[in-house]
Motif scaffolding. Structure first.
Motif, PDB file in Angstrom:
ATOM      1  N   VAL A 229       0.838  -1.206   0.000  1.00 36.24           N
ATOM      2  CA  VAL A 229       0.000   0.000   0.000  1.00 36.24           C
ATOM      3  C   VAL A 229       0.872   1.255   0.000  1.00 36.24           C
ATOM      4  N   THR A 230       2.015   1.208   0.688  1.00 36.73           N
ATOM      5  CA  THR A 230       2.913   2.363   0.725  1.00 36.73           C
ATOM      6  C   THR A 230       4.315   1.940   0.297  1.00 36.73           C
ATOM      7  N   LYS A 235      15.920   0.063   6.439  1.00 35.18           N
ATOM      8  CA  LYS A 235      17.055  -0.774   6.075  1.00 35.18           C
ATOM      9  C   LYS A 235      17.618  -1.430   7.323  1.00 35.18           C
ATOM     10  N   VAL A 236      17.835  -2.737   7.216  1.00 37.16           N
ATOM     11  CA  VAL A 236      18.349  -3.486   8.368  1.00 37.16           C
ATOM     12  C   VAL A 236      19.581  -4.268   7.935  1.00 37.16           C
ATOM     13  N   LYS A 253      19.441  -4.796   3.904  1.00 41.24           N
ATOM     14  CA  LYS A 253      18.315  -5.083   3.019  1.00 41.24           C
ATOM     15  C   LYS A 253      17.117  -4.271   3.461  1.00 41.24           C
ATOM     16  N   ARG A 254      16.200  -4.097   2.545  1.00 39.28           N
ATOM     17  CA  ARG A 254      15.008  -3.299   2.810  1.00 39.28           C
ATOM     18  C   ARG A 254      13.908  -4.158   3.412  1.00 39.28           C
ATOM     19  N   ILE A 255      13.197  -3.579   4.353  1.00 37.12           N
ATOM     20  CA  ILE A 255      12.012  -4.217   4.927  1.00 37.12           C
ATOM     21  C   ILE A 255      10.876  -3.200   4.831  1.00 37.12           C
ATOM     22  N   PRO A 256       9.728  -3.574   4.245  1.00 36.34           N
ATOM     23  CA  PRO A 256       8.622  -2.617   4.175  1.00 36.34           C
ATOM     24  C   PRO A 256       8.217  -2.140   5.571  1.00 36.34           C
ATOM     25  N   LYS A 257       7.929  -0.850   5.687  1.00 37.42           N
ATOM     26  CA  LYS A 257       7.486  -0.318   6.978  1.00 37.42           C
ATOM     27  C   LYS A 257       6.109  -0.860   7.339  1.00 37.42           C
TER      28      LYS A 257
END
Length: 429
Positions: A229-230, A235-236, A253-257
Protein backbone atom coordinates in the motif's frame (compact mmCIF):
# COMPACT_ATOMS: atom_id res chain seq x y z
CA UNK A 1 25.91 8.02 6.74
CA UNK A 2 26.64 4.35 5.94
CA UNK A 3 23.08 3.26 6.84
CA UNK A 4 21.74 5.38 3.98
CA UNK A 5 23.83 3.74 1.30
CA UNK A 6 22.05 0.89 -0.49
CA UNK A 7 23.21 -0.79 -3.67
CA UNK A 8 20.40 -0.88 -6.22
CA UNK A 9 20.49 -4.18 -8.15
CA UNK A 10 17.93 -4.05 -10.92
CA UNK A 11 18.93 -7.07 -13.01
CA UNK A 12 15.98 -9.46 -13.30
CA UNK A 13 17.50 -12.90 -12.79
CA UNK A 14 14.27 -14.77 -13.33
CA UNK A 15 13.48 -16.15 -16.78
CA UNK A 16 11.25 -13.94 -18.86
CA UNK A 17 7.69 -15.02 -18.36
CA UNK A 18 5.45 -15.83 -21.24
CA UNK A 19 2.62 -13.29 -21.48
CA UNK A 20 -0.61 -14.44 -19.86
CA UNK A 21 -2.42 -16.84 -22.17
CA UNK A 22 -6.01 -15.98 -21.38
CA UNK A 23 -6.35 -13.54 -24.27
CA UNK A 24 -4.16 -15.14 -26.88
CA UNK A 25 -6.67 -14.96 -29.70
CA UNK A 26 -5.27 -13.43 -32.89
CA UNK A 27 -6.48 -9.87 -33.14
CA UNK A 28 -5.51 -6.87 -35.23
CA UNK A 29 -5.08 -3.46 -33.67
CA UNK A 30 -7.79 -1.12 -34.96
CA UNK A 31 -6.57 1.86 -36.94
CA UNK A 32 -6.20 5.02 -34.89
CA UNK A 33 -9.32 7.09 -35.26
CA UNK A 34 -9.14 10.73 -36.23
CA UNK A 35 -11.92 13.01 -35.27
CA UNK A 36 -13.79 14.87 -32.59
CA UNK A 37 -14.41 13.35 -29.21
CA UNK A 38 -17.68 13.70 -27.42
CA UNK A 39 -18.16 13.42 -23.69
CA UNK A 40 -20.73 11.00 -22.34
CA UNK A 41 -21.44 11.01 -18.62
CA UNK A 42 -23.02 7.92 -17.07
CA UNK A 43 -23.18 8.12 -13.30
CA UNK A 44 -19.64 8.78 -12.16
CA UNK A 45 -18.14 7.37 -15.35
CA UNK A 46 -17.05 9.69 -18.15
CA UNK A 47 -16.64 8.25 -21.64
CA UNK A 48 -14.53 9.99 -24.26
CA UNK A 49 -15.19 8.51 -27.68
CA UNK A 50 -14.84 9.45 -31.37
CA UNK A 51 -17.65 11.63 -32.70
CA UNK A 52 -19.48 10.87 -35.92
CA UNK A 53 -18.13 14.00 -37.61
CA UNK A 54 -14.61 12.66 -37.87
CA UNK A 55 -13.57 14.92 -40.74
CA UNK A 56 -12.65 17.71 -38.32
CA UNK A 57 -9.46 17.63 -36.24
CA UNK A 58 -9.95 17.12 -32.50
CA UNK A 59 -8.01 20.28 -31.68
CA UNK A 60 -11.11 22.27 -32.67
CA UNK A 61 -13.19 20.62 -29.94
CA UNK A 62 -15.34 22.75 -27.62
CA UNK A 63 -17.71 20.47 -25.72
CA UNK A 64 -19.26 20.74 -22.23
CA UNK A 65 -16.89 23.60 -21.37
CA UNK A 66 -13.65 21.80 -22.29
CA UNK A 67 -11.11 24.25 -23.63
CA UNK A 68 -9.05 23.42 -26.68
CA UNK A 69 -6.03 22.70 -24.51
CA UNK A 70 -8.03 20.43 -22.20
CA UNK A 71 -6.53 17.35 -23.84
CA UNK A 72 -3.16 16.62 -25.36
CA UNK A 73 -2.56 16.92 -29.12
CA UNK A 74 -3.86 13.93 -31.01
CA UNK A 75 -1.17 11.38 -31.93
CA UNK A 76 -1.05 7.98 -33.59
CA UNK A 77 -0.63 5.01 -31.24
CA UNK A 78 2.71 3.23 -31.46
CA UNK A 79 3.06 0.04 -33.53
CA UNK A 80 1.82 -2.14 -30.64
CA UNK A 81 -1.25 -0.03 -29.92
CA UNK A 82 0.17 1.77 -26.85
CA UNK A 83 -1.04 5.31 -26.13
CA UNK A 84 1.66 7.88 -26.94
CA UNK A 85 2.03 10.71 -24.42
CA UNK A 86 4.42 13.25 -22.96
CA UNK A 87 4.94 13.96 -19.27
CA UNK A 88 3.19 17.08 -18.03
CA UNK A 89 0.33 16.98 -20.53
CA UNK A 90 -3.29 16.19 -19.84
CA UNK A 91 -5.15 12.93 -20.14
CA UNK A 92 -8.56 14.52 -20.67
CA UNK A 93 -9.05 17.82 -18.87
CA UNK A 94 -9.25 16.12 -15.46
CA UNK A 95 -5.93 14.23 -15.21
CA UNK A 96 -2.40 15.59 -15.63
CA UNK A 97 0.31 13.04 -16.43
CA UNK A 98 3.07 13.13 -13.81
CA UNK A 99 5.17 10.02 -14.49
CA UNK A 100 5.16 6.53 -15.98
CA UNK A 101 4.81 3.86 -13.30
CA UNK A 102 5.04 0.72 -15.40
CA UNK A 103 4.28 -1.15 -18.59
CA UNK A 104 3.00 -4.63 -19.42
CA UNK A 105 1.43 -6.65 -22.20
CA UNK A 106 -1.89 -4.91 -21.43
CA UNK A 107 -0.58 -1.34 -21.83
CA UNK A 108 0.88 1.26 -19.47
CA UNK A 109 0.26 2.63 -15.97
CA UNK A 110 0.71 6.37 -15.48
CA UNK A 111 0.85 8.38 -12.28
CA UNK A 112 -1.51 11.31 -12.75
CA UNK A 113 -2.80 14.26 -10.76
CA UNK A 114 -6.58 14.17 -10.37
CA UNK A 115 -7.65 17.82 -10.46
CA UNK A 116 -11.14 17.00 -9.21
CA UNK A 117 -10.19 14.89 -6.17
CA UNK A 118 -6.89 16.71 -5.54
CA UNK A 119 -4.86 13.50 -5.30
CA UNK A 120 -2.37 11.39 -7.21
CA UNK A 121 -3.89 8.36 -8.91
CA UNK A 122 -2.64 5.46 -11.04
CA UNK A 123 -4.27 5.19 -14.47
CA UNK A 124 -4.04 1.96 -16.44
CA UNK A 125 -4.14 2.86 -20.14
CA UNK A 126 -4.96 -0.28 -22.09
CA UNK A 127 -3.58 -0.87 -25.58
CA UNK A 128 -5.94 -0.01 -28.41
CA UNK A 129 -6.25 -3.68 -29.41
CA UNK A 130 -9.55 -5.54 -29.23
CA UNK A 131 -8.46 -8.45 -27.02
CA UNK A 132 -6.96 -6.08 -24.45
CA UNK A 133 -9.95 -3.75 -24.61
CA UNK A 134 -12.22 -6.76 -24.01
CA UNK A 135 -10.10 -7.86 -21.05
CA UNK A 136 -10.18 -4.33 -19.65
CA UNK A 137 -13.97 -4.23 -19.75
CA UNK A 138 -14.07 -7.55 -17.87
CA UNK A 139 -11.71 -6.02 -15.32
CA UNK A 140 -13.96 -2.95 -14.94
CA UNK A 141 -16.96 -5.20 -14.37
CA UNK A 142 -15.10 -7.28 -11.77
CA UNK A 143 -13.72 -4.20 -10.00
CA UNK A 144 -17.20 -2.72 -9.74
CA UNK A 145 -18.54 -6.01 -8.34
CA UNK A 146 -15.72 -6.17 -5.80
CA UNK A 147 -16.21 -2.53 -4.86
CA UNK A 148 -19.92 -3.05 -4.31
CA UNK A 149 -19.31 -5.80 -1.76
CA UNK A 150 -16.02 -4.62 -0.28
CA UNK A 151 -16.41 -2.89 3.07
CA UNK A 152 -12.84 -1.63 2.97
CA UNK A 153 -10.96 -4.59 4.40
CA UNK A 154 -10.74 -7.16 1.64
CA UNK A 155 -7.43 -6.18 0.10
CA UNK A 156 -8.57 -5.58 -3.49
CA UNK A 157 -7.40 -2.43 -5.26
CA UNK A 158 -10.14 0.21 -5.49
CA UNK A 159 -11.35 1.55 -8.82
CA UNK A 160 -11.91 5.32 -8.80
CA UNK A 161 -13.26 5.80 -12.31
CA UNK A 162 -12.95 4.54 -15.88
CA UNK A 163 -13.35 6.03 -19.33
CA UNK A 164 -12.79 5.25 -23.01
CA UNK A 165 -10.38 7.80 -24.47
CA UNK A 166 -9.09 7.79 -28.06
CA UNK A 167 -9.72 4.05 -28.37
CA UNK A 168 -8.01 3.26 -25.04
CA UNK A 169 -9.86 1.95 -21.99
CA UNK A 170 -8.46 3.95 -19.05
CA UNK A 171 -9.02 2.66 -15.52
CA UNK A 172 -8.32 5.01 -12.62
CA UNK A 173 -7.06 3.43 -9.39
CA UNK A 174 -5.92 4.57 -6.00
CA UNK A 175 -2.14 5.06 -6.06
CA UNK A 176 -0.27 2.31 -4.22
CA UNK A 177 3.36 1.32 -3.57
CA UNK A 178 5.58 -1.16 -5.46
CA UNK A 179 4.68 -4.77 -6.21
CA UNK A 180 6.12 -7.50 -4.03
CA UNK A 181 8.17 -8.64 -7.02
CA UNK A 182 9.66 -5.17 -7.58
CA UNK A 183 10.46 -4.96 -3.88
CA UNK A 184 12.23 -8.35 -4.01
CA UNK A 185 14.09 -7.38 -7.17
CA UNK A 186 15.43 -4.16 -5.67
CA UNK A 187 16.49 -6.18 -2.62
CA UNK A 188 18.58 -8.49 -4.84
CA UNK A 189 15.95 -11.22 -4.24
CA UNK A 190 16.59 -11.43 -0.53
CA UNK A 191 13.71 -12.90 1.42
CA UNK A 192 11.15 -11.22 3.65
CA UNK A 193 11.17 -11.93 7.42
CA UNK A 194 8.80 -14.75 8.33
CA UNK A 195 6.51 -12.50 10.40
CA UNK A 196 6.06 -10.24 7.37
CA UNK A 197 5.36 -13.30 5.19
CA UNK A 198 2.68 -14.28 7.71
CA UNK A 199 0.94 -10.89 7.55
CA UNK A 200 1.12 -10.71 3.76
CA UNK A 201 -0.12 -14.30 3.46
CA UNK A 202 -3.04 -13.61 5.78
CA UNK A 203 -4.15 -10.59 3.73
CA UNK A 204 -3.71 -12.44 0.44
CA UNK A 205 -5.86 -15.34 1.64
CA UNK A 206 -8.47 -12.90 2.96
CA UNK A 207 -8.66 -11.37 -0.52
CA UNK A 208 -8.90 -14.79 -2.19
CA UNK A 209 -11.59 -15.94 0.28
CA UNK A 210 -13.56 -12.75 -0.40
CA UNK A 211 -13.35 -13.28 -4.17
CA UNK A 212 -14.26 -16.98 -3.94
CA UNK A 213 -17.30 -16.10 -1.79
CA UNK A 214 -18.42 -13.92 -4.72
CA UNK A 215 -17.86 -16.88 -7.13
CA UNK A 216 -14.86 -15.12 -8.70
CA UNK A 217 -11.51 -16.74 -9.54
CA UNK A 218 -8.55 -14.36 -9.97
CA UNK A 219 -6.53 -16.86 -12.10
CA UNK A 220 -3.31 -14.80 -12.19
CA UNK A 221 -2.05 -14.37 -8.63
CA UNK A 222 1.69 -13.64 -8.50
CA UNK A 223 4.03 -11.21 -6.69
CA UNK A 224 3.75 -8.75 -9.61
CA UNK A 225 0.01 -8.49 -8.92
CA UNK A 226 0.32 -7.86 -5.18
CA UNK A 227 1.16 -4.26 -4.28
CA UNK A 228 2.34 -2.81 -1.02
CA UNK A 229 0.00 0.00 0.00
CA UNK A 230 2.91 2.36 0.73
CA UNK A 231 6.47 2.53 -0.67
CA UNK A 232 8.08 3.26 2.70
CA UNK A 233 10.79 0.93 3.98
CA UNK A 234 13.57 0.65 6.54
CA UNK A 235 17.05 -0.77 6.07
CA UNK A 236 18.35 -3.49 8.37
CA UNK A 237 21.69 -5.33 8.51
CA UNK A 238 21.69 -8.52 6.44
CA UNK A 239 24.73 -10.76 5.96
CA UNK A 240 22.89 -13.97 5.13
CA UNK A 241 23.57 -15.40 1.69
CA UNK A 242 26.37 -12.97 0.82
CA UNK A 243 29.25 -15.14 -0.46
CA UNK A 244 31.63 -12.27 -1.19
CA UNK A 245 32.55 -9.24 0.83
CA UNK A 246 29.81 -6.78 -0.15
CA UNK A 247 30.48 -3.18 -1.01
CA UNK A 248 28.75 -0.04 0.20
CA UNK A 249 25.29 -0.57 1.62
CA UNK A 250 24.65 -4.08 0.36
CA UNK A 251 25.17 -5.24 3.94
CA UNK A 252 21.64 -3.95 4.39
CA UNK A 253 18.32 -5.08 3.02
CA UNK A 254 15.01 -3.30 2.81
CA UNK A 255 12.01 -4.22 4.93
CA UNK A 256 8.62 -2.62 4.18
CA UNK A 257 7.49 -0.32 6.98
CA UNK A 258 3.92 -1.57 6.55
CA UNK A 259 2.74 -5.07 5.71
CA UNK A 260 -0.49 -3.75 4.14
CA UNK A 261 -1.07 -5.08 0.60
CA UNK A 262 -3.68 -4.95 -2.14
CA UNK A 263 -4.26 -7.35 -5.03
CA UNK A 264 -4.44 -5.92 -8.56
CA UNK A 265 -4.99 -7.01 -12.19
CA UNK A 266 -8.43 -8.53 -12.53
CA UNK A 267 -8.25 -8.63 -16.35
CA UNK A 268 -8.35 -12.43 -16.47
CA UNK A 269 -10.64 -12.91 -13.48
CA UNK A 270 -13.55 -15.16 -14.31
CA UNK A 271 -16.87 -16.13 -12.80
CA UNK A 272 -17.14 -19.72 -11.62
CA UNK A 273 -19.73 -20.68 -14.24
CA UNK A 274 -17.88 -19.19 -17.23
CA UNK A 275 -16.22 -21.29 -19.94
CA UNK A 276 -13.01 -22.74 -18.51
CA UNK A 277 -11.16 -23.97 -21.56
CA UNK A 278 -8.29 -21.50 -21.99
CA UNK A 279 -5.05 -21.68 -20.02
CA UNK A 280 -4.81 -19.17 -17.23
CA UNK A 281 -2.14 -17.83 -14.87
CA UNK A 282 1.50 -16.98 -15.35
CA UNK A 283 3.55 -20.14 -15.75
CA UNK A 284 5.54 -20.09 -12.50
CA UNK A 285 2.30 -20.06 -10.49
CA UNK A 286 0.21 -22.39 -12.66
CA UNK A 287 -1.45 -25.35 -10.97
CA UNK A 288 -0.75 -28.95 -12.13
CA UNK A 289 -4.36 -29.59 -13.16
CA UNK A 290 -4.15 -26.68 -15.62
CA UNK A 291 -0.96 -28.03 -17.22
CA UNK A 292 -2.53 -31.51 -17.45
CA UNK A 293 -5.67 -30.15 -19.09
CA UNK A 294 -7.97 -31.35 -16.29
CA UNK A 295 -9.94 -28.11 -15.93
CA UNK A 296 -9.59 -25.51 -13.22
CA UNK A 297 -11.51 -23.70 -10.53
CA UNK A 298 -10.95 -22.01 -7.15
CA UNK A 299 -8.08 -24.32 -6.10
CA UNK A 300 -5.92 -22.84 -8.89
CA UNK A 301 -5.76 -19.58 -6.93
CA UNK A 302 -4.78 -21.55 -3.82
CA UNK A 303 -1.87 -23.24 -5.62
CA UNK A 304 -0.64 -19.80 -6.70
CA UNK A 305 -0.79 -18.57 -3.09
CA UNK A 306 1.35 -21.53 -1.99
CA UNK A 307 3.99 -20.71 -4.62
CA UNK A 308 3.94 -17.03 -3.59
CA UNK A 309 4.47 -17.78 0.13
CA UNK A 310 7.53 -19.92 -0.67
CA UNK A 311 8.90 -17.18 -2.93
CA UNK A 312 8.49 -14.52 -0.26
CA UNK A 313 10.36 -16.53 2.35
CA UNK A 314 13.10 -17.73 -0.03
CA UNK A 315 13.44 -14.73 -2.36
CA UNK A 316 13.14 -16.72 -5.59
CA UNK A 317 10.30 -18.26 -7.58
CA UNK A 318 9.63 -21.86 -6.57
CA UNK A 319 9.32 -23.15 -10.15
CA UNK A 320 11.49 -21.24 -12.63
CA UNK A 321 10.70 -22.89 -15.93
CA UNK A 322 9.42 -22.26 -19.44
CA UNK A 323 8.29 -25.73 -20.43
CA UNK A 324 5.39 -27.88 -19.23
CA UNK A 325 7.10 -31.28 -18.76
CA UNK A 326 10.03 -29.65 -16.95
CA UNK A 327 7.53 -27.79 -14.78
CA UNK A 328 5.75 -31.02 -13.79
CA UNK A 329 9.12 -32.69 -13.12
CA UNK A 330 10.08 -29.77 -10.87
CA UNK A 331 6.85 -30.25 -8.94
CA UNK A 332 7.65 -33.94 -8.38
CA UNK A 333 11.19 -33.08 -7.29
CA UNK A 334 9.97 -30.48 -4.75
CA UNK A 335 6.69 -32.01 -3.56
CA UNK A 336 6.82 -35.71 -4.44
CA UNK A 337 5.19 -38.03 -7.02
CA UNK A 338 2.04 -36.90 -8.78
CA UNK A 339 -1.09 -39.02 -8.23
CA UNK A 340 -1.53 -41.64 -10.94
CA UNK A 341 -5.22 -40.87 -11.32
CA UNK A 342 -4.36 -37.31 -12.41
CA UNK A 343 -1.69 -38.45 -14.87
CA UNK A 344 -4.02 -41.06 -16.39
CA UNK A 345 -6.71 -38.43 -16.96
CA UNK A 346 -4.35 -35.96 -18.68
CA UNK A 347 -6.05 -34.08 -21.50
CA UNK A 348 -5.16 -34.48 -25.16
CA UNK A 349 -2.68 -31.60 -25.09
CA UNK A 350 -0.85 -33.12 -22.10
CA UNK A 351 -0.84 -36.82 -23.04
CA UNK A 352 2.74 -36.47 -24.33
CA UNK A 353 3.97 -35.71 -20.80
CA UNK A 354 2.83 -39.10 -19.47
CA UNK A 355 4.19 -42.55 -20.29
CA UNK A 356 3.11 -45.87 -18.75
CA UNK A 357 1.20 -44.18 -15.97
CA UNK A 358 3.98 -41.89 -14.83
CA UNK A 359 5.62 -38.64 -15.85
CA UNK A 360 7.84 -39.11 -18.92
CA UNK A 361 10.90 -37.81 -17.11
CA UNK A 362 13.85 -37.63 -17.57
CA UNK A 363 13.37 -39.53 -20.85
CA UNK A 364 11.24 -36.77 -22.32
CA UNK A 365 13.48 -33.90 -21.20
CA UNK A 366 14.36 -31.36 -23.88
CA UNK A 367 18.01 -31.07 -22.80
CA UNK A 368 20.61 -32.04 -20.22
CA UNK A 369 20.38 -28.52 -18.82
CA UNK A 370 16.69 -29.13 -18.17
CA UNK A 371 17.49 -32.31 -16.21
CA UNK A 372 20.15 -30.43 -14.22
CA UNK A 373 17.70 -27.62 -13.44
CA UNK A 374 15.30 -30.15 -11.90
CA UNK A 375 17.97 -32.08 -10.00
CA UNK A 376 19.32 -28.98 -8.26
CA UNK A 377 15.95 -28.23 -6.61
CA UNK A 378 15.44 -28.96 -2.90
CA UNK A 379 12.51 -30.72 -1.28
CA UNK A 380 9.85 -28.29 -0.09
CA UNK A 381 10.52 -28.72 3.64
CA UNK A 382 14.30 -28.38 3.18
CA UNK A 383 13.87 -25.26 1.06
CA UNK A 384 11.72 -23.56 3.70
CA UNK A 385 13.96 -24.60 6.58
CA UNK A 386 16.97 -23.03 4.81
CA UNK A 387 15.31 -19.61 4.94
CA UNK A 388 12.98 -19.63 7.96
CA UNK A 389 14.18 -19.60 11.56
CA UNK A 390 11.05 -19.81 13.71
CA UNK A 391 7.58 -20.97 12.50
CA UNK A 392 9.18 -23.20 9.84
CA UNK A 393 7.13 -26.24 10.89
CA UNK A 394 3.84 -24.37 10.71
CA UNK A 395 4.72 -22.80 7.35
CA UNK A 396 5.79 -26.14 5.86
CA UNK A 397 2.51 -27.76 6.97
CA UNK A 398 0.46 -24.85 5.58
CA UNK A 399 2.23 -24.78 2.21
CA UNK A 400 1.91 -28.57 1.89
CA UNK A 401 -1.86 -28.07 2.24
CA UNK A 402 -1.88 -25.30 -0.38
CA UNK A 403 0.25 -27.30 -2.83
CA UNK A 404 -1.61 -30.62 -2.77
CA UNK A 405 -1.74 -32.03 -6.29
CA UNK A 406 -5.39 -33.01 -6.28
CA UNK A 407 -7.40 -29.77 -6.31
CA UNK A 408 -10.21 -31.42 -4.36
CA UNK A 409 -7.75 -32.09 -1.49
CA UNK A 410 -6.23 -28.60 -1.48
CA UNK A 411 -7.07 -26.29 1.40
CA UNK A 412 -9.66 -23.60 0.73
CA UNK A 413 -8.77 -19.99 1.50
CA UNK A 414 -10.97 -20.00 4.61
CA UNK A 415 -9.45 -23.29 5.83
CA UNK A 416 -5.96 -21.89 5.30
CA UNK A 417 -6.78 -18.79 7.37
CA UNK A 418 -7.58 -21.10 10.30
CA UNK A 419 -4.18 -22.81 10.06
CA UNK A 420 -1.85 -22.58 13.11
CA UNK A 421 0.64 -20.59 11.01
CA UNK A 422 -1.84 -17.71 11.32
CA UNK A 423 -3.67 -18.55 14.55
CA UNK A 424 -0.91 -19.74 16.91
CA UNK A 425 0.18 -17.21 19.53
CA UNK A 426 3.54 -16.26 18.04
CA UNK A 427 4.20 -13.78 20.83
CA UNK A 428 4.98 -16.72 23.14
CA UNK A 429 7.59 -18.34 20.96
Amino acid sequence: MEMERVTELTIDRRPRKRPRLGWDAVSQAPKAQLGLFYVQEIGNVTSYAPSRTSSDHPSSLFVKGLARNGSAPWREDDKDGHYVFELGENLTSRYKIHSKMGEGTFGQVLECWDRERKEMVAIKIVRGVKKYRDAAMIEVDVLQQLGKHDKGGNRCVQIRNWFDYRNHICIVFEKLGPSLYDFLRKNNYRSFPIDLVREIGRQLLECVAFMHDLHLIHTDLKPENILLVTPDYVKVPDYKGLSKSPKDGSYYKRIPKSSAIKVIDFGSTTYEKKDQTYIVSTRHYRAPEVILGLGWSYPCDIWSVGCILVELCSGEALFQTHENLEHLAMMERVIGPMPQHMLKRAGRSAEKYVRRGRLDWPEGAMSRDSIKAVLKLHRLQNLIMQHVDHSAGDLIHLVQGLLRYDPSDRLSAREALRHPFFTRDHLRR
